[in-house]
Design an enzyme around this catalytic site. Structure first.
Site, PDB file in Angstrom:
ATOM      1  N   HIS A  84      -1.078  -1.602   3.726  1.00  0.00           N
ATOM      2  CA  HIS A  84      -2.136  -2.561   4.030  1.00  0.00           C
ATOM      3  C   HIS A  84      -2.609  -3.246   2.749  1.00  0.00           C
ATOM      4  CE1 HIS A  84      -4.972   0.252   2.266  1.00  0.00           C
ATOM      5  NE2 HIS A  84      -4.433   1.201   3.007  1.00  0.00           N
ATOM      6  N   ASP A 346      -0.336   3.997   1.831  1.00  0.00           N
ATOM      7  CA  ASP A 346       0.293   4.340   0.554  1.00  0.00           C
ATOM      8  C   ASP A 346       1.030   5.674   0.614  1.00  0.00           C
ATOM      9  OD1 ASP A 346      -2.096   5.700   0.887  1.00  0.00           O
ATOM     10  OD2 ASP A 346      -3.046   4.873  -0.903  1.00  0.00           O
TER      11      ASP A 346
END
Length: 468
Positions: A84, A346
Site C-alpha cells: 500500500h 510490507d
C-alpha cells in the site's frame, strides 16, 4: 625600467583574480550542472534511512536499463506485488507518538532552543485519531497519489497487453482486505484504466483472516508456528541512543529526552512526511542516530519477517509458487489479460522476496551496525514498494525463448545466480529450477504446523478462481 618584482606582483594578482572568477563561475553553474555529477549526495537523502516507514524511495540499482522494450524481446506476461502507499501511523504507533508529543508539550521550557526550537509553535500532525491506519490523501507524498501515478506508469509500460475495445473483458486486481490496501488497489486501477476503470476493472478484496488460508495475500495469518517477535528492540545496544539523548538535552535543555525517545523521533519524521510532506522532526536527530534507528528497523525486518525467520521463506513461497505456475503456462493465460496485479503489506512482500532469494545475506549482527549489506529495509519495503516479475518472449539466434526479469522498486534486479538472458534476465526454465531448489523445504502445512483437520484452503487459487 622593467621590474621583475612588479611583474611577479602583477602575475600573482591576475592569478588571484582568475581564481576568484573561477570560484564564482562554479558557484553560479553549480556542480550539478556538469554533464555527469561527481557527488553522491543521495546517500544523505533521509528517505533512505527511515526503515520502510517513510515515503517511497526507489532501489539503488546497478544502472541496468528498465525500459519495457529490450532488443528482440517483448513483455508477454507481467506480475505486480505492491505494498500500500504512504499511510498514517497505525493505532499503536499513534499512541506512541502522542505520548512523546505530550511529554514535549508538558516540559517546563519557556523558549525552546536548539533542534527542538520549532516545538514552541508545533501542532500534532494527525488531526483526528480516525485517520490512523489510513492511506494519506494529500501532500507531496500522498499514498493515494503514489498508487494512481504508478498505475499510469504501468499502463504506458503494458499498453500492448490491453485491448479496451473488446467488450466484456475485465482486468482483475487482487488486494488484502484492509482498507488502505484496497484503496491502493483502486487508485492504481484508476490510474491504469483511466475512464474505463468502473467498466473494465474488478478489484477483489481477499480477507485477511485465518479462514482465507493460503488462498490469500497474507498467508502468514494461517501459519500457527509463525513467530514475528524473534527480535526485540532491546536486543541491540543503545549506547548511540544514549549519546544522542545527551546531545539533545544539551542543545535543547528542559525536554528530558531519553534513549527510548530516539527511535520515536525517527518514527515521527517518517510518518509526518507521509501526512504533511515535511517534518521538522527530520532535522532533530544526528546522522549517527538516524543510521542507528534505521538499523533497528533492519534487524526487526530481517529476524521477524525475512531471512532470519525460519518460516519467512515458507510463507512467501505461497505467492511465488503461484506466479511460477503462471509464468510456466506459455500456451494461454487463464484471465482476460496476462496481467496479475496484487496488493498487500510490507511483511507479505518481504516474505516473497525471501522465497525468491533476492537477499541471501549473512545474518545481521546484533552488537554493531552492519553497513556492508544489501539488506536495507528502507530500499526494500518503503511505502508503496513494488515488485514486477515480467515474462519476456525473445528471439535469440533465430529461436523464440522465454525469460524472466525482476524489477524491484523501479530498478532491474538481476538474480544473483541467474542473469544470462537479455537485459540480465533469467531463462524461464532456469528461473523455475532455481525457485524450486530454493524452496525444496518450504512445505507450508508441515513447517507451519497446520492441523490435519484444518478447514481453510491450503493453496493459492485466486488467480484461477471465478473463471467462466
Amino acid at each position: 625600467m622593467f621590474s621583475p618584482i612588479l611583474s611577479l606582483e602583477i602575475i600573482l594578482a591576475l592569478a588571484t583574480l582568475q581564481s576568484v572568477f573561477a570560484v564564482e563561475l562554479q558557484h553560479v553553474l553549480g556542480v550539478n550542472d556538469r554533464p555527469y555529477p561527481q557527488r553522491t549526495d543521495d546517500q544523505y537523502n533521509i528517505l533512505r534511512h527511515l526503515g520502510g516507514l517513510g515515503p517511497y524511495i526507489g532501489y539503488n540499482g546497478w544502472g541496468i536499463a528498465a525500459e519495457s522494450e529490450i532488443e528482440s524481446c517483448t513483455i508477454d506476461q507481467a506480475h505486480l506485488l505492491m505494498r500500500h502507499g504512504e499511510r498514517y501511523p497505525s493505532t499503536n504507533v499513534g499512541k506512541q507518538l502522542e505520548a512523546l508529543y505530550q511529554k514535549l508539550l508538558d516540559a517546563d521550557v519557556e523558549v525552546p532552543t536548539g533542534p527542538l526550537s520549532f516545538f514552541q509553535d508545533y501542532d500534532y500532525f494527525v488531526s483526528d485519531a480516525a485517520w490512523y491506519e489510513q492511506e494519506t490523501t494529500k501532500g507531496f507524498y500522498s499514498g493515494l497519489n503514489t498508487a494512481f501515478d504508478f498505475g499510469t506508469t504501468l499502463r504506458e509500460r503494458y499498453d500492448h497487453l490491453i485491448n479496451t475495445s473488446e467488450e466484456g473483458k475485465k482486468l482483475s486486481v487482487w488486494a488484502g482486505s484492509q482498507e488502505r490496501v484496497v484503496d491502493t488497489a483502486k487508485y492504481f486501477a484508476q490510474g491504469f484504466m483511466k475512464s474505463n476503470y468502473t467498466d473494465m476493472v474488478e478489484v477483489v478484496a481477499l480477507e485477511e483472516e485465518k479462514s482465507q488460508g493460503l488462498n490469500s495475500l497474507t498467508a502468514r495469518i494461517s501459519c500457527p508456528n509463525y513467530n514475528s517477535h524473534i527480535y526485540k528492540d532491546g536486543d541491540f545496544p543503545n549506547d548511540i541512543a544514549e549519546r544522542e539523548a545527551d546531545r539533545l538535552n544539551t542543545l535543547s535543555p528542559g525536554f528530558n529526552i531519553t534513549a527510548d525517545d530516539i527511535p520515536t523521533i525517527a518514527l515521527y519524521c517518517g510518518f509526518e512526511l507521509n501526512v504533511r510532506g515535511e517534518s521538522s522532526f527530520c532535522d532533530v536527530l544526528s546522522r549517527e542516530a538516524l543510521l542507528y534507528t534505521a538499523y533497528l528497523r533492519d534487524l526487526g525486518w530481517y529476524y521477524n519477517v525475512g531471512n532470519g525467520n525460519p518460516l519467512g521463506k515458507t510463507i512467501g513461497y505461497v505467492y511465488a509458487n503461484a506466479t511460477r505456475q503462471l509464468l510456466e503456462n506459455t500456451e494461454a493465460d487463464p484471465r482476460d489479460y496476462p496481467l496479475y496485479f496484487s496488493f498487500s503489506h510490507d511483511t507479505d512482500l518481504l516474505q516473497v522476496f525471501t522465497s525468491l532469494g533476492l537477499f541471501n545475506v549473512t545474518d545481521l549482527p546484533l552488537d554493531q551496525i552492519q553497513f556492508q549489506t544489501s539488506f536495507k529495509s528502507t530500499e526494500i519495503v518503503p511505502m508503496g514498494a513494488r515488485l514486477l516479475t515480467e515474462r519476456l518472449l525473445c528471439t535469440v539466434e533465430g529461436e523464440e525463448k522465454y525469460y524472466v526479469r525482476t524489477i524491484l522498486n523501479d530498478a532491474v534486479f538481476p538474480l544473483s545466480d541467474c542473469s544470462s538472458g537479455p537485459g540480465f534476465s533469467c531463462p524461464l526454465n532456469d528461473y523455475v529450477s532455481r525457485l524450486e531448489a530454493l524452496n525444496e523445504d518450504s512445505d507450508f502445512a508441515e513447517n507451519c504446523g497446520v492441523p490435519k483437520n484444518a478447514s481453510y484452503p491450503l493453496e493459492l487459487s485466486f488467480f484461477w478462481d471465478d473463471l467462466s
